[in-house]
Design an enzyme around this catalytic site. Sequence first.
Site, PDB file in Angstrom:
ATOM      1  CG  ASP A  11      -1.960  -1.064   1.201  1.00 60.56           C
ATOM      2  OD1 ASP A  11      -2.220  -1.606   0.105  1.00 60.56           O
ATOM      3  OD2 ASP A  11      -2.530  -1.370   2.261  1.00 60.56           O
ATOM      4  CG  ASP A 130     -11.859  -2.912  -1.581  1.00 61.85           C
ATOM      5  OD1 ASP A 130     -10.967  -3.729  -1.319  1.00 61.85           O
ATOM      6  OD2 ASP A 130     -11.622  -1.788  -2.055  1.00 61.85           O
TER       7      ASP A 130
END
Length: 256
Positions: A11, A130
């Site tokens: 990330d 997600d």
Amino acid sequence: MLSRRIIPCLDVKGGRVVKGVKFRDHVDMGDIVELALRYRDAGADELVFYDIGASPEGRNVDAAWVERVSSQLDIPFCVAGGIRNVEAARAVLAAGADKISVNTPALERPELISELATAFGVQCVVVGVDSMKEGDGEWRVRRNAGDPSKTSGVGLRTLDWVARAQVLGAGEIVLNCMDSDGVRKGYDIAQLEAVRAICGVPLIASGGAGEVEHFRDVFAQADVDGALAASVFHSGKIDVRDLKNHLRGENIEVRL
């Protein structure tokens, strides 16, 4: 059978690698290139970089760090973050990425998937999903998951979206089970099994890895093509090479 892939996820925020729990409380994990090369040397099959602030901030991924990575890295890598059109995707691919991943922008404008597949081929187009279980027991999709203050549902069942994304031209699905993210209790096998049953393209599991057995279970039980993880690799709890040796001992085909 193709070898199962082990995929460290990095990330990216502010040009640095960070890691949080359920997308919150991010801490700095180090330099992008240094971590990328560490994983390459350990035997990672590919890497995924998520610019977690791009979609919530309404901007494209920063191609400058993509170029920095590609100048040093010699294994495939995928980039995600605010890629909203063909031009933004072209910039990322031109900077050296092998694949681009779209999530929130595709939910907002599904035809983006088809546009990218037409421009670059389905092999370059990954759709990130997600997903979170709601009170009625259904898994539903979330957008802007990189920023908890902006995360919201879209009223769309995860299974419906995975099916549609494939029709539109997705060449790969990354399913991030948000209830499991960062807590190291194992992948959401039930959800992955349900998605696997309708997914005819490569399926990558994300969210929940904490032990080497979790990787074994997700390959053996959910039949995914790859397993993505972050914190267990960043912290050094699991070494990619050791993990692959363990998986081979469990008769799971991985590339050494």
